[in-house]
Enzyme design. Sequence first.
Site, PDB file in Angstrom:
ATOM      1  N   GLY A 199       0.825  -1.207   0.000  1.00 62.98           N
ATOM      2  CA  GLY A 199       0.000   0.000   0.000  1.00 62.98           C
ATOM      3  C   GLY A 199       0.849   1.242   0.000  1.00 62.98           C
ATOM      4  O   GLY A 199       2.035   1.205   0.308  1.00 62.98           O
ATOM      5  N   ARG A 200       0.234   2.347  -0.362  1.00 67.54           N
ATOM      6  CA  ARG A 200       0.930   3.632  -0.340  1.00 67.54           C
ATOM      7  C   ARG A 200      -0.076   4.756  -0.210  1.00 67.54           C
ATOM      8  O   ARG A 200      -1.256   4.610  -0.523  1.00 67.54           O
ATOM      9  CB  ARG A 200       1.808   3.831  -1.580  1.00 67.54           C
ATOM     10  CG  ARG A 200       1.070   3.893  -2.908  1.00 67.54           C
ATOM     11  CD  ARG A 200       2.004   4.335  -4.026  1.00 67.54           C
ATOM     12  NE  ARG A 200       3.170   3.498  -4.140  1.00 67.54           N
ATOM     13  CZ  ARG A 200       4.365   3.965  -4.506  1.00 67.54           C
ATOM     14  NH1 ARG A 200       4.532   5.245  -4.766  1.00 67.54           N
ATOM     15  NH2 ARG A 200       5.410   3.149  -4.616  1.00 67.54           N
ATOM     16  N   GLY A 201       0.401   5.886   0.272  1.00 68.16           N
ATOM     17  CA  GLY A 201      -0.438   7.061   0.443  1.00 68.16           C
ATOM     18  C   GLY A 201       0.423   8.295   0.520  1.00 68.16           C
ATOM     19  O   GLY A 201       1.631   8.252   0.261  1.00 68.16           O
ATOM     20  N   GLY A 260       3.422   7.874   3.114  1.00 63.04           N
ATOM     21  CA  GLY A 260       4.517   6.953   2.862  1.00 63.04           C
ATOM     22  C   GLY A 260       4.041   5.678   2.199  1.00 63.04           C
ATOM     23  O   GLY A 260       2.880   5.540   1.816  1.00 63.04           O
ATOM     24  N   VAL A 291       3.816   1.393   2.351  1.00 65.63           N
ATOM     25  CA  VAL A 291       3.705   0.311   3.325  1.00 65.63           C
ATOM     26  C   VAL A 291       4.177  -0.989   2.684  1.00 65.63           C
ATOM     27  O   VAL A 291       3.789  -1.313   1.559  1.00 65.63           O
ATOM     28  CB  VAL A 291       2.251   0.152   3.820  1.00 65.63           C
ATOM     29  CG1 VAL A 291       2.168  -0.946   4.880  1.00 65.63           C
ATOM     30  CG2 VAL A 291       1.734   1.474   4.383  1.00 65.63           C
ATOM     31  N   LYS A 314       5.590   0.773   7.585  1.00 67.83           N
ATOM     32  CA  LYS A 314       5.288   2.026   6.892  1.00 67.83           C
ATOM     33  C   LYS A 314       6.530   2.903   6.849  1.00 67.83           C
ATOM     34  O   LYS A 314       7.016   3.373   7.873  1.00 67.83           O
ATOM     35  CB  LYS A 314       4.150   2.768   7.589  1.00 67.83           C
ATOM     36  CG  LYS A 314       3.753   4.063   6.881  1.00 67.83           C
ATOM     37  CD  LYS A 314       2.610   4.729   7.598  1.00 67.83           C
ATOM     38  CE  LYS A 314       2.240   6.031   6.896  1.00 67.83           C
ATOM     39  NZ  LYS A 314       1.167   6.744   7.620  1.00 67.83           N
ATOM     40  N   ASP A 327      -8.359  12.535   9.263  1.00 66.20           N
ATOM     41  CA  ASP A 327      -8.251  11.978   7.910  1.00 66.20           C
ATOM     42  C   ASP A 327      -8.964  10.633   7.837  1.00 66.20           C
ATOM     43  O   ASP A 327      -8.410   9.638   7.367  1.00 66.20           O
ATOM     44  CB  ASP A 327      -6.778  11.829   7.516  1.00 66.20           C
ATOM     45  CG  ASP A 327      -6.606  11.649   6.004  1.00 66.20           C
ATOM     46  OD1 ASP A 327      -7.517  12.046   5.261  1.00 66.20           O
ATOM     47  OD2 ASP A 327      -5.576  11.105   5.579  1.00 66.20           O
TER      48      ASP A 327
END
Length: 803
Positions: free
Chosen positions: A529-531, A534, A536, A550, A642
């Site tokens: 995953g990413r956002g 950062g 993951v 992360k 968030d």
Amino acid sequence: MIIHISNFIMHNPCLVILIPLITFSCSSQFVTATSSNSSNVLTQASSLAVEKQTYLVSPNRVFTAGFHQTGQNAYFFAIWFTELISDGSHTLVWMANRDAPVNGKHSSFSLTKTGNLVLTDAGQKIWTSNTKSTLSLQLQLLDSGNLVLTQIDTQSYLWQSFDFPTDTLLPNQPFTKDTFLVSSRSLTNFSSGFYTFFFDNDNVIRLLYNNDVITSVYWPKPWLLTWDSDRSTFNSSRIALLDSRGRFGSSDNYTFVTSDYGLSFQRRMTLDVDGNVRVYTLNNRNWIVSLQTISSACNIHGSCGVNSVCTYSPEFGRGCTCLHGYKVKNQSDLSLGCDPTFDFTKNQENYGFIKFPHTEFYGFDSGFVLGLRFQDCKNLCLNNSECKAFQYYFDKATNGFKCSVKTLLFNGHNMDASFVTYLKLPMIDVLSFYHKVVKQESGPNCSSSIVSLKRTYNKNSASGSLNFLLWFSIILGAIEVTCFLVFCYSTKRSSRASTQKYLAIATGFRRFTYDEITKATQNFKDEIGRGGGGIVYKGVLRDNRVVAVKRLHQVNQGEAEFLAEMSTIGRINHKNLIETYGYCAERKHRILVYEYMENGSLATKLGTNELDWQKMLAIATGVAKGLAYLHEECLEWVLHCDVKPHNILLDVDYNPKVADFGLSKLFHQDAMENSMFSRIRGTRGYMAPEWVFNLPITSKVDVYSYGMVVLEMILGKNHTFDQEIDGSEGMEQKEIVSRLKEKVNENGDSLTETLIKDILDPTMMDEYESSEMKKLLKVALQCVEENKDLRPTMSEVVKMLLD
């Protein structure tokens, strides 16, 4: 935006200091590459050795790559302009190992048989390109200054230095959403500094100041809306480029042309150590500034550190002055700011204020209140032990007075007459300040009445015993001072170690080394995953626990997000909140290690057949419980800020856990209810109207976001709010909610079966329970009321769902 050379030099006498900023002075010991020790390419299973002074040179011989000395027995693997400038130094444009120089012996840069570029420090791996290929490869330095690893058969690049800039962009080097520039720490320390040039999540290029405790955006002016800064958020391509003629263009509409626009120059665009982006042009072996992004040096955040005011004059350039009652931390580095000469925690009742007209300290307001009387504003600061100063001024936009309470004095500079800062100090310092001012202003000038008497006196020679006692006292005093400093240093180290042990015992956290993290993730191999905060990765610890790792970005408030997550997660413990196992804070690395959630995020499950009705209801209830705990049951009041499907993770049984507190905000339980934030937080599409209209922020912003998440679960993927392509998500969000409310009102505030079937996710059409679905939809619509006072609290939401 264009700065002509003559005007720039006239108003910036410190230009002589700024130009050598990237032209490192250790080049006097460097031997220019010649035909005997340079090559065009590096082939597989070969290397460049630091002792042999071997280099790669571009065909046009403008650029050289190899080991470059940065200090005594310390080397970078770097790319630089081959030609020496007038002071005898080289200009570096890229470094592989800026934060970890290698040894001057037994270090090498190699292209392995498997296609990996590896930099070793006396046999220890320091840096790698993490590339692999079965095809034939070669490493070559192009005329553009781009170091490329080429697959010979296909002539495609497997890796290139242009994708990983340090602090400099060369002409025609793309600057994208995945790249960023980071300044050097100082003129003599070339490791990563405090300033970052990057594309943010709104598709806008920004400049960020980021140290261990403070993070703030300062360009474009953060108080301006995007379009007021002549920027656009609508183009999500996020790409920019400086061409060889001197024109810079970006997808956010930011453009400029250098003062020497033309073809016949060598150029570079550099984020300098002072936080300003400049374009330099090489002219007669000297780098001349042909453009700088920020014309006023004092508008750059962090330029003078805390408790200090930045001043600028054309004659003397930028200067830093400590506030009254404060002293300089380090005379050799004014950016570290100033320390108070008193203890803020003692005798709060004996404090007063000094008035500083035309002075602003941007950001770090613990809150501001409209329409408050001056005395009430003053008392608000006096009664707050964390208040360092307050501002009281008339705001033309609201036609009323504003009171701003400052808990940190940062980014101090002179402003227009509307800004007045009242500095909080002990009364003894207040009195000394005004006494000093009066003495300076009203003291008589007696210089003309002074009569000089020319006399000479015979000095008696001091006795030997007196001299002995004097020198004995000096030596004894020096020994005592030395012992005291040693004692303080050892006590500080002991205290730091004790604090670290206490953190591990109190929170259950473990501090991992970067090597442990690298091994656990197999060098960050499996991305899950990413956002914005950062990326993951999946990892396995030594005890065989599967974890999520992360790795925080160095941009987008990466370090601030890390500190916020550590301080937040260390205080919470709930089955619907993610459990954190430990962290890594080594050099510039900021990494979190937390439990692995087998089913990923809720965002990946929306609109699929994996979520049946029972799972969806359980997820909505579990998330509500987790947020209710944050808002009302923690020792400190925590706002998530968030809440969105990406931050709701699902375990093997689809039990939800709220994650990612990088944008969280903590307050003590007795803090003021209507607290203000220094910047907008969250993800568009899930943000409450309070953010947009600059209204007081309370826990109801999370309630609103929760309601949008539940609506998205009910409506399905066809009505998703999380769109970031054309910038219209805010309008679509309002339209969807408005249409839902209209349909409900048309039916007399009742949710009929027909209405539910019209809006429900098709994948759940035949599975839901009518009464429960009506309850869930009703709760969601209450949560997304525009008036925050009409929204329920999260504990009330939990009660409604469970009744």
